[in-house]
Design a protein around this motif. Structure first.
Motif, PDB file in Angstrom:
ATOM      1  N   MET A 121     -42.851  50.185  37.403  1.00  0.00           N
ATOM      2  CA  MET A 121     -43.932  49.876  36.483  1.00  0.00           C
ATOM      3  C   MET A 121     -45.234  49.759  37.262  1.00  0.00           C
ATOM      4  SD  MET A 121     -44.373  46.631  33.889  1.00  0.00           S
ATOM      5  CE  MET A 121     -43.307  47.273  32.637  1.00  0.00           C
ATOM      6  N   ASP A 122     -46.285  50.261  36.706  1.00  0.00           N
ATOM      7  CA  ASP A 122     -47.618  50.185  37.287  1.00  0.00           C
ATOM      8  C   ASP A 122     -48.059  48.723  37.375  1.00  0.00           C
ATOM      9  OD1 ASP A 122     -50.735  50.084  36.673  1.00  0.00           O
ATOM     10  OD2 ASP A 122     -50.272  51.984  37.683  1.00  0.00           O
ATOM     11  N   ILE A 123     -48.697  48.352  38.477  1.00  0.00           N
ATOM     12  CA  ILE A 123     -49.132  46.971  38.700  1.00  0.00           C
ATOM     13  C   ILE A 123     -50.086  46.512  37.602  1.00  0.00           C
ATOM     14  CG2 ILE A 123     -50.417  45.446  40.259  1.00  0.00           C
ATOM     15  CD1 ILE A 123     -47.718  46.108  41.362  1.00  0.00           C
ATOM     16  N   GLU A 124     -51.051  47.359  37.273  1.00  0.00           N
ATOM     17  CA  GLU A 124     -52.026  46.994  36.236  1.00  0.00           C
ATOM     18  C   GLU A 124     -51.327  46.745  34.894  1.00  0.00           C
ATOM     19  OE1 GLU A 124     -55.177  46.355  36.932  1.00  0.00           O
ATOM     20  OE2 GLU A 124     -54.780  46.917  39.014  1.00  0.00           O
ATOM     21  N   LYS A 125     -50.355  47.579  34.573  1.00  0.00           N
ATOM     22  CA  LYS A 125     -49.617  47.411  33.315  1.00  0.00           C
ATOM     23  C   LYS A 125     -48.811  46.117  33.339  1.00  0.00           C
ATOM     24  CE  LYS A 125     -49.186  52.292  32.175  1.00  0.00           C
ATOM     25  NZ  LYS A 125     -48.247  53.422  32.052  1.00  0.00           N
ATOM     26  N   LEU A 161     -44.679  26.887  26.215  1.00  0.00           N
ATOM     27  CA  LEU A 161     -45.962  26.771  26.919  1.00  0.00           C
ATOM     28  C   LEU A 161     -45.772  26.898  28.431  1.00  0.00           C
ATOM     29  CD1 LEU A 161     -47.767  23.947  24.935  1.00  0.00           C
ATOM     30  CD2 LEU A 161     -48.319  26.381  24.969  1.00  0.00           C
ATOM     31  N   GLU A 162     -44.680  26.362  28.941  1.00  0.00           N
ATOM     32  CA  GLU A 162     -44.394  26.458  30.377  1.00  0.00           C
ATOM     33  C   GLU A 162     -44.258  27.912  30.807  1.00  0.00           C
ATOM     34  OE1 GLU A 162     -41.158  24.297  32.252  1.00  0.00           O
ATOM     35  OE2 GLU A 162     -41.751  22.522  31.110  1.00  0.00           O
ATOM     36  N   ILE A 163     -43.524  28.673  30.018  1.00  0.00           N
ATOM     37  CA  ILE A 163     -43.317  30.085  30.328  1.00  0.00           C
ATOM     38  C   ILE A 163     -44.638  30.849  30.221  1.00  0.00           C
ATOM     39  CG2 ILE A 163     -42.170  32.220  29.603  1.00  0.00           C
ATOM     40  CD1 ILE A 163     -40.284  30.250  30.951  1.00  0.00           C
ATOM     41  N   MET A 164     -45.432  30.522  29.205  1.00  0.00           N
ATOM     42  CA  MET A 164     -46.730  31.200  29.064  1.00  0.00           C
ATOM     43  C   MET A 164     -47.620  30.923  30.265  1.00  0.00           C
ATOM     44  SD  MET A 164     -47.718  31.057  25.020  1.00  0.00           S
ATOM     45  CE  MET A 164     -47.433  29.335  24.716  1.00  0.00           C
ATOM     46  N   ASP A 165     -47.666  29.644  30.688  1.00  0.00           N
ATOM     47  CA  ASP A 165     -48.468  29.288  31.869  1.00  0.00           C
ATOM     48  C   ASP A 165     -47.950  29.997  33.117  1.00  0.00           C
ATOM     49  OD1 ASP A 165     -50.142  27.677  30.407  1.00  0.00           O
ATOM     50  OD2 ASP A 165     -49.145  25.796  30.975  1.00  0.00           O
ATOM     51  N   LEU A 166     -46.640  30.036  33.252  1.00  0.00           N
ATOM     52  CA  LEU A 166     -46.032  30.694  34.402  1.00  0.00           C
ATOM     53  C   LEU A 166     -46.391  32.178  34.436  1.00  0.00           C
ATOM     54  CD1 LEU A 166     -44.161  30.367  36.836  1.00  0.00           C
ATOM     55  CD2 LEU A 166     -42.248  30.895  35.312  1.00  0.00           C
ATOM     56  N   CYS A 167     -46.343  32.822  33.287  1.00  0.00           N
ATOM     57  CA  CYS A 167     -46.695  34.247  33.212  1.00  0.00           C
ATOM     58  C   CYS A 167     -48.165  34.474  33.569  1.00  0.00           C
ATOM     59  CB  CYS A 167     -46.401  34.801  31.820  1.00  0.00           C
ATOM     60  SG  CYS A 167     -44.644  34.989  31.479  1.00  0.00           S
ATOM     61  N   MET A 168     -49.029  33.601  33.096  1.00  0.00           N
ATOM     62  CA  MET A 168     -50.454  33.743  33.422  1.00  0.00           C
ATOM     63  C   MET A 168     -50.684  33.537  34.924  1.00  0.00           C
ATOM     64  SD  MET A 168     -51.837  34.651  30.706  1.00  0.00           S
ATOM     65  CE  MET A 168     -53.489  34.259  30.256  1.00  0.00           C
ATOM     66  N   GLU A 169     -50.013  32.560  35.507  1.00  0.00           N
ATOM     67  CA  GLU A 169     -50.133  32.326  36.950  1.00  0.00           C
ATOM     68  C   GLU A 169     -49.587  33.513  37.734  1.00  0.00           C
ATOM     69  OE1 GLU A 169     -48.414  28.583  38.139  1.00  0.00           O
ATOM     70  OE2 GLU A 169     -49.520  27.502  36.580  1.00  0.00           O
ATOM     71  N   ALA A 170     -48.475  34.043  37.266  1.00  0.00           N
ATOM     72  CA  ALA A 170     -47.898  35.209  37.943  1.00  0.00           C
ATOM     73  C   ALA A 170     -48.853  36.396  37.871  1.00  0.00           C
ATOM     74  CB  ALA A 170     -46.555  35.572  37.315  1.00  0.00           C
ATOM     75  N   ALA A 171     -49.459  36.608  36.720  1.00  0.00           N
ATOM     76  CA  ALA A 171     -50.412  37.708  36.572  1.00  0.00           C
ATOM     77  C   ALA A 171     -51.596  37.524  37.515  1.00  0.00           C
ATOM     78  CB  ALA A 171     -50.885  37.800  35.126  1.00  0.00           C
ATOM     79  N   ALA A 204     -51.641  35.812  40.329  1.00  0.00           N
ATOM     80  CA  ALA A 204     -51.170  35.985  41.705  1.00  0.00           C
ATOM     81  C   ALA A 204     -50.993  37.461  42.039  1.00  0.00           C
ATOM     82  CB  ALA A 204     -49.857  35.234  41.914  1.00  0.00           C
ATOM     83  N   ILE A 205     -50.408  38.213  41.122  1.00  0.00           N
ATOM     84  CA  ILE A 205     -50.213  39.653  41.355  1.00  0.00           C
ATOM     85  C   ILE A 205     -51.563  40.352  41.489  1.00  0.00           C
ATOM     86  CG2 ILE A 205     -49.386  41.795  40.308  1.00  0.00           C
ATOM     87  CD1 ILE A 205     -47.073  40.103  39.107  1.00  0.00           C
ATOM     88  N   GLU A 206     -52.507  39.977  40.651  1.00  0.00           N
ATOM     89  CA  GLU A 206     -53.842  40.585  40.720  1.00  0.00           C
ATOM     90  C   GLU A 206     -54.503  40.300  42.069  1.00  0.00           C
ATOM     91  OE1 GLU A 206     -57.114  41.267  37.383  1.00  0.00           O
ATOM     92  OE2 GLU A 206     -56.894  39.149  37.929  1.00  0.00           O
ATOM     93  N   LYS A 207     -54.393  39.068  42.545  1.00  0.00           N
ATOM     94  CA  LYS A 207     -54.961  38.712  43.858  1.00  0.00           C
ATOM     95  C   LYS A 207     -54.287  39.496  44.981  1.00  0.00           C
ATOM     96  CE  LYS A 207     -56.462  34.082  42.613  1.00  0.00           C
ATOM     97  NZ  LYS A 207     -56.204  32.642  42.733  1.00  0.00           N
ATOM     98  N   LEU A 208     -52.963  39.617  44.881  1.00  0.00           N
ATOM     99  CA  LEU A 208     -52.235  40.378  45.899  1.00  0.00           C
ATOM    100  C   LEU A 208     -52.645  41.846  45.891  1.00  0.00           C
ATOM    101  CD1 LEU A 208     -48.664  38.844  45.566  1.00  0.00           C
ATOM    102  CD2 LEU A 208     -50.234  38.600  47.504  1.00  0.00           C
ATOM    103  N   GLU A 209     -52.858  42.394  44.719  1.00  0.00           N
ATOM    104  CA  GLU A 209     -53.303  43.785  44.597  1.00  0.00           C
ATOM    105  C   GLU A 209     -54.670  43.975  45.262  1.00  0.00           C
ATOM    106  OE1 GLU A 209     -53.073  47.797  43.363  1.00  0.00           O
ATOM    107  OE2 GLU A 209     -51.543  46.266  43.489  1.00  0.00           O
ATOM    108  N   ILE A 210     -55.560  43.020  45.072  1.00  0.00           N
ATOM    109  CA  ILE A 210     -56.889  43.080  45.697  1.00  0.00           C
ATOM    110  C   ILE A 210     -56.768  42.990  47.217  1.00  0.00           C
ATOM    111  CG2 ILE A 210     -59.067  41.821  45.972  1.00  0.00           C
ATOM    112  CD1 ILE A 210     -58.777  41.102  42.930  1.00  0.00           C
ATOM    113  N   GLU A 211     -55.928  42.066  47.697  1.00  0.00           N
ATOM    114  CA  GLU A 211     -55.713  41.924  49.141  1.00  0.00           C
ATOM    115  C   GLU A 211     -55.089  43.178  49.730  1.00  0.00           C
ATOM    116  OE1 GLU A 211     -53.697  38.346  50.378  1.00  0.00           O
ATOM    117  OE2 GLU A 211     -54.831  37.142  48.945  1.00  0.00           O
ATOM    118  N   LEU A 212     -54.146  43.756  49.026  1.00  0.00           N
ATOM    119  CA  LEU A 212     -53.497  44.987  49.488  1.00  0.00           C
ATOM    120  C   LEU A 212     -54.509  46.116  49.618  1.00  0.00           C
ATOM    121  CD1 LEU A 212     -50.959  46.584  50.228  1.00  0.00           C
ATOM    122  CD2 LEU A 212     -50.604  46.977  47.782  1.00  0.00           C
TER     123      LEU A 212
END
Length: 87
Positions: free
Chosen positions: A1-5, A22-32, A34-42
Motif C-alpha cells: 500500500m502507498d504510504i500516502e494512502k 476513541l482510543e483506537i481513533m486516537d491511536l490511528c491518528m497518532e500512527a498517521a 508518526a508515519i508522515e514524520k517518518l516519510e519526511i525524514e526518509l
C-alpha cells in the motif's frame, strides 16, 4: 500500500464512530502522524544520500586525476633519470 494512502486511510477511517473506540481513533491518528514524520525524514535522508553520492563521485574523479598526474610525473622523472645515467 502507498504510504500516502495509508496515512489518509488511518486518518479518515478511524473517525467513524461505529467502527472504533476513541482510543483506537486516537491511536490511528497518532500512527498517521508518526508515519508522515517518518516519510519526511526518509525523504531528507534520501536527499542527503544523493548529495553524498555526488560528492563521492566527484572526489573519486579528482583522485583518479591526481593518480594519473602522479604516475605521469613519476614516469617523466624516471625517464630523465635514465637519460642522465646513459650520458
Amino acid at each position: 500500500m502507498d504510504i500516502e494512502k495509508l496515512i489518509e486511510k488511518l486518518r479518515t477511517e478511524s473517525l467513524y464512530k461505529d467502527k472504533a473506540t476513541l482510543e483506537i481513533m486516537d491511536l490511528c491518528m497518532e500512527a498517521a502522524d508518526a508515519i508522515e514524520k517518518l516519510e519526511i525524514e526518509l525523504q531528507a535522508m534520501r536527499c542527503a544520500a544523493n548529495s553524498l553520492k555526488a560528492h563521492l563521485e566527484q572526489a573519486e574523479k579528482k583522485n583518479d586525476e591526481y593518480l594519473r598526474r602522479g604516475a605521469a610525473q613519476e614516469e617523466e622523472r624516471r625517464r630523465k633519470q635514465c637519460l642522465n645515467c646513459t650520458r
